[in-house]
Design a protein around this motif. Sequence first.
Motif, PDB file in Angstrom:
ATOM      1  N   LYS A 113      -1.569   5.643  -1.999  1.00 36.20           N
ATOM      2  CA  LYS A 113      -2.864   5.674  -1.317  1.00 36.20           C
ATOM      3  C   LYS A 113      -3.987   5.372  -2.307  1.00 36.20           C
ATOM      4  CE  LYS A 113      -5.589   8.465   1.923  1.00 36.20           C
ATOM      5  NZ  LYS A 113      -5.604   7.499   3.017  1.00 36.20           N
ATOM      6  N   ILE A 132      -5.825  -4.322   3.337  1.00 40.16           N
ATOM      7  CA  ILE A 132      -5.952  -3.821   4.706  1.00 40.16           C
ATOM      8  C   ILE A 132      -7.273  -4.284   5.310  1.00 40.16           C
ATOM      9  CG2 ILE A 132      -6.155  -1.741   6.113  1.00 40.16           C
ATOM     10  CD1 ILE A 132      -4.211  -0.387   4.169  1.00 40.16           C
ATOM     11  N   SER A 159      -5.086   0.470  10.840  1.00 40.08           N
ATOM     12  CA  SER A 159      -5.868   0.302   9.603  1.00 40.08           C
ATOM     13  C   SER A 159      -6.074   1.611   8.858  1.00 40.08           C
ATOM     14  CB  SER A 159      -7.224  -0.338   9.916  1.00 40.08           C
ATOM     15  OG  SER A 159      -8.021   0.512  10.724  1.00 40.08           O
ATOM     16  N   TYR A 160      -6.268   2.713   9.590  1.00 42.39           N
ATOM     17  CA  TYR A 160      -6.506   4.003   8.941  1.00 42.39           C
ATOM     18  C   TYR A 160      -5.535   5.071   9.433  1.00 42.39           C
ATOM     19  CZ  TYR A 160     -10.855   2.620   6.666  1.00 42.39           C
ATOM     20  OH  TYR A 160     -11.782   2.030   5.837  1.00 42.39           O
ATOM     21  N   TYR A 178       0.836  -1.206   0.000  1.00 44.70           N
ATOM     22  CA  TYR A 178       0.000   0.000   0.000  1.00 44.70           C
ATOM     23  C   TYR A 178       0.873   1.261   0.000  1.00 44.70           C
ATOM     24  CZ  TYR A 178      -4.320   2.608   0.909  1.00 44.70           C
ATOM     25  OH  TYR A 178      -5.399   3.448   0.814  1.00 44.70           O
ATOM     26  N   ARG A 183      -8.770  -0.729  -0.717  1.00 44.39           N
ATOM     27  CA  ARG A 183      -8.039  -1.111   0.488  1.00 44.39           C
ATOM     28  C   ARG A 183      -8.286  -2.583   0.840  1.00 44.39           C
ATOM     29  NH1 ARG A 183      -6.747   2.437   4.466  1.00 44.39           N
ATOM     30  NH2 ARG A 183      -7.969   1.192   5.955  1.00 44.39           N
TER      31      ARG A 183
END
Length: 206
Positions: A102, A109, A134-135, A99, A106
């Motif tokens: 961006k 993830i 995760s974020y 990753y 996702r």
Amino acid sequence: MKVKKTDSKLLLESIRVVDGKAPLLPYHQRRMDRVRRVLFAKSSPIKLEKILGELELPSKGLFKLRIEYSDVVKRQELVPYLIKPVQSIRLVNADKVIYGKKYADRTGIRRCLEKKGDCDDILMTQRGHLTDASYANVALFDGKHWYTPSWPLLRGTRREELLEKGIIRPSVIREKDLDSFQCIRLINAMLPWGEGPTLDISAIRR
């Protein structure tokens, strides 16, 4: 419930807009320019300041401006933002996740997040080294200084700002080093330093 499929080629910028202003906009622009030079070198520039100038931004309140783009802007959405409480984190292996850019997709993830069990979030590792939640990127406090993993999955805009200001320091942090720290803080574009969830290191479940 069906999960909405996202175009795997779309990239994403999530921009904090507070009281009508976007404090980290230069960092988002820098990242977008860097990615587009690699993937869409012949396309016309995308100017984030112009995009914001054409929007009717609320003069009060906290919002997330979500921009999906490739060679051109595909979608944009402005939504109210609330910080989600995080009280526990699950350590999860993420060796297969890539990753570095961006992307809006996702999937990797999300699959790691499915392993969080009864925890609120995850702390991903690759080859025994800490990467990200995760974020969010992460910062860890050893009693004197705040450190952030040298090799995150994604070099976030808030992380870049904090590194430039000397508030956090890059360091190789291994899973086995966790007990050397007192607490962990989640940091991303939507979370100014000091407002991100901060947990005792014992809140990381292994």
